[in-house]
Design a protein around this motif. Structure first.
Motif, PDB file in Angstrom:
ATOM      1  N   GLY A   1       0.812  -1.202   0.000  1.00  0.00           N
ATOM      2  CA  GLY A   1       0.000   0.000   0.000  1.00  0.00           C
ATOM      3  C   GLY A   1       0.842   1.247   0.000  1.00  0.00           C
ATOM      4  N   SER A   2       0.182   2.386  -0.161  1.00  0.00           N
ATOM      5  CA  SER A   2       0.862   3.679  -0.084  1.00  0.00           C
ATOM      6  C   SER A   2       0.455   4.358   1.216  1.00  0.00           C
ATOM      7  N   GLN A   3       1.325   5.194   1.730  1.00  0.00           N
ATOM      8  CA  GLN A   3       1.021   5.850   2.997  1.00  0.00           C
ATOM      9  C   GLN A   3       1.043   7.360   2.827  1.00  0.00           C
TER      10      GLN A   3
ATOM     11  N   LYS B   1      -4.634   0.831   0.099  1.00  0.00           N
ATOM     12  CA  LYS B   1      -4.215  -0.198  -0.840  1.00  0.00           C
ATOM     13  C   LYS B   1      -4.277   0.334  -2.265  1.00  0.00           C
ATOM     14  N   THR B   2      -3.304   1.129  -2.640  1.00  0.00           N
ATOM     15  CA  THR B   2      -3.223   1.579  -4.032  1.00  0.00           C
ATOM     16  C   THR B   2      -1.793   1.976  -4.336  1.00  0.00           C
ATOM     17  N   MET B   3      -1.424   1.829  -5.614  1.00  0.00           N
ATOM     18  CA  MET B   3      -0.108   2.282  -6.031  1.00  0.00           C
ATOM     19  C   MET B   3      -0.181   3.719  -6.513  1.00  0.00           C
TER      20      MET B   3
ATOM     21  N   PRO C   1      -1.897   6.967  -5.404  1.00  0.00           N
ATOM     22  CA  PRO C   1      -2.725   7.761  -4.499  1.00  0.00           C
ATOM     23  C   PRO C   1      -2.979   9.184  -5.003  1.00  0.00           C
TER      24      PRO C   1
ATOM     25  N   ARG D   1      -2.855   4.368   5.615  1.00  0.00           N
ATOM     26  CA  ARG D   1      -2.267   3.453   4.649  1.00  0.00           C
ATOM     27  C   ARG D   1      -3.371   2.918   3.766  1.00  0.00           C
TER      28      ARG D   1
END
Lengths: 388, 215
Positions: free
Chosen positions: B137-139, B187-189, B191, B185
């Motif tokens: 995920g991305s933060q 769930k994506t590449m 954001p 956080r």
């Protein structure tokens, strides 16, 4: 000219989620056209990719997952089932014939592998591959099937090769790492922006492999705002020491071009200088350790107009032993794509200097990256000392 | 969450009569640092840690002396009546106990019998999972006013993008007491569309958040 093969056909362009999705294989056409317009890509060097068979995909992927992807491409899967397999999400939406399109990219990397391993070429490039986030039973981060994982397993089975995988995409190469995490005959190396903010979040130096594979997985998470010099210091030192330690039979490099300052998805500050250097070392190591056997694939790269075509052309030019160009890009190419590009195209092969405002904490970032590298390499450096 | 959800139920133990040498061997073999010591009736007699052992045996710098000290029974060096936890204790309370008393492990006891052990490492991993960092995920960090309804407003944006939120942490804002920092956080590449919409809604998004550098 070295004998090198360039795997490409229009069949690779079917891997398309939507018009607005950041993963856009138009990059392949832009790159091939740029190379053709400087006369660096003769038709004789181009090899058409084949499609990977179900058995080949099953070297890595669960058969159940392959079935779901097939059904999804025909519109036969409900949203909640698809989501369990990571498809139908914003990142990896369902699109028509997605199985065939994804298997085509895997097949392209297998085609590149066969070119090299069967001696038809010293090196081969499949820019349509590099989908390093794909998991055994799940799509992730724009990737359905993991062509590099399948290709590595294929090289092990068919050719009994020890493979060094080098991933310079700005995102951690998690899918490939986990595929071979307990395998001492595959060494995975990933240099990426730290997962503190960036997808997927893994890729810490402590991820070193497990069981017999312990010590054969290397990660170099570099800080956001890392620039050329520090990136290249980590790349040159880290990758060379690992190659000397592992002594591969063949090198597979993943060449995501998303560590560039212009890339919208990441926070690294590389320029074209980095992309000039990355293939040079790959070639040098392949010649030194693998009798030239080097397969390169693409990967991320989300500024498809200003960054990817130039960066990826440099891989092919290096691989095929042609001089690296300098100065203006061919007018023919600029005129053809300028009107279509949403941003002004870069006029030259090099980036302007400077490309961006100076980074306030450059010295600290460089120092931190160096500390990180020393820790990541400690395991092989101490073993070396032991042997002496 | 409660202790029985995070404890190791398979516990390696020794008896009070066993020696320091036995303990060293078991710790090395299992790669552990804490050993509960059980009496003949199965009740917890004490705990031996790698530190207890280091204090008891001679320094390796002295040279290779064969020492009888290695035959010392564990009953001589173990901590008697150690602090113990119960399977139903809350993880948060156990964490405070570890922090305040600086212990390294907590044997978990129920009906007079040892049923598990929780170490610092188990606790740390629980908190790592809490941050969602074990899934791709991305933060991003969002600075928001400390007032009712803010979280609702922020998560509405994520819903609009069909984006699965892996974790939300709320930190105090070091620079302003009437703000909080949400660490989310997702769930994506990619954001970027979410960040754009959060900014449109007036939230301050830090992505990435490196003090001294603005992008």
């Amino acid at each position: 000219m070295n004998k090198a093969s360039f795997v490409f056909s229009d069949g690779q362009l079917g891997y398309k989620f939507s018009d607005t999705h950041p993963f856009n294989q138009k990059r392949l056409v832009l790159t091939a056209d740029l190379l053709k317009s400087i006369g660096a890509l003769p038709d004789s060097a181009i090899v058409r990719p084949r499609m990977a068979t179900d058995e080949e995909l099953a070297l890595i992927h669960d058969e159940r997952y392959i079935e779901i992807v097939k059904k999804a491409g025909r519109g036969e899967v409900t949203a909640d089932i698809a989501e369990n397999y990571g498809i139908g999400t914003e990142d990896t939406p369902i699109f028509p014939d997605m199985h065939e399109a994804s298997a085509m990219l895997v097949g392209g990397t297998l085609t590149a592998v066969d070119e090299v391993m069967e001696g038809r070429a010293r090196h081969a490039l499949n820019l349509g591959g590099g989908l390093h986030h794909g998991f055994r039973g799940k799509a992730s981060g724009f990737c359905v099937y993991n062509d590099s994982s399948v290709a590595i397993r294929y090289m092990q089975k068919k050719y009994g090769a020890r493979v060094l995988y080098i991933d310079t995409d700005a995102h951690h190469g998690d899918g490939v790492q986990w595929s071979f995490y307990d395998d001492p005959d595959v060494c995975t190396v990933s240099i990426h922006e730290t997962g503190r903010y960036l997808f997927p979040g893994t890729g810490a130096i402590t991820e070193r492999g497990s069981g017999k594979g312990y010590g054969f997985s290397f990660n170099f998470p570099i800080d956001a705002f890392t620039e050329d010099e520090s990136f290249l210091e980590i790349y040159r030192t880290g990758v060379r020491e690992i190659a000397e330690y592992f002594k591969p039979d063949v090198i597979l490099t993943q060449n995501g071009a998303d560590a560039h300052f212009f890339d919208p998805l990441t926070h690294l500050y590389s320029t074209m200088n980095t992309y000039r250097e990355i293939p040079k070392l790959a070639l040098e190591l392949a010649e030194e350790f693998c009798d030239g056997r080097w397969i390169a694939v693409g990967g991320g790269g989300y500024d498809i107009w200003r960054v990817v075509p130039r960066a990826w052309s440099l891989i092919w030019l290096t691989m095929s032993g042609q001089p690296l160009p300098a100065g203006p890009l061919p007018e023919e190419w600029l005129d053809k794509y300028g009107p279509e590009s949403p941003v002004p195209l870069m006029p030259d092969w090099e980036d302007p200097d400077p490309l961006y405002e100076p980074i306030p904490r450059k010295a600290e970032i460089t120092e931190k990256n160096r500390h990180m590298m020393d820790k990541a390499l400690h395991i092989i450096r101490s073993e070396q000392k032991h042997r002496e | 969450m409660i202790l029985e959800e995070i404890m190791s139920a398979e516990v390696y133990t020794l008896a009070p009569e066993d020696s320091i040498r036995d303990a060293l061997r078991l710790m090395e073999e299992k790669k552990i640092r804490h050993l509960p010591v059980l009496s003949g009736d199965g009740s917890l007699a004490g705990v031996v840690t790698d530190r207890d052992i280091k204090e008891a045996v001679p320094s390796t710098l002295i040279g290779k002396q064969e020492s009888d000290l290695y035959e010392t029974p564990l009953s001589d060096i173990m901590t008697r009546n150690p602090m113990v936890g119960h399977p139903l204790d809350f993880v948060e309370d156990a964490a405070v106990l570890f922090y305040e008393t600086q212990i390294g492990c907590l044997p978990v006891v129920s009906s007079g019998k040892l049923v598990g052990i929780v170490t610092e490492t188990d606790l740390l991993y629980t908190y790592i999972e809490l941050t969602g960092a074990s899934q791709p995920g991305s933060q991003m960090e969002v600075r928001v006013p400390d007032e009712p309804g803010v979280l609702f407003g922020v998560t509405k944006v994520f819903l609009g993008h069909n984006a699965n939120v892996l974790s939300v942490l709320v930190y105090p804002d070091k620079n302003s007491s009437d703000h909080k920092v949400l660490v989310i956080r997702v769930k994506t590449m990619n954001p970027l569309p979410i960040i754009e919409d959060l900014r449109k809604e007036g939230y301050e998004v830090l992505w990435p958040n490196v003090p001294g550098i603005n992008r």
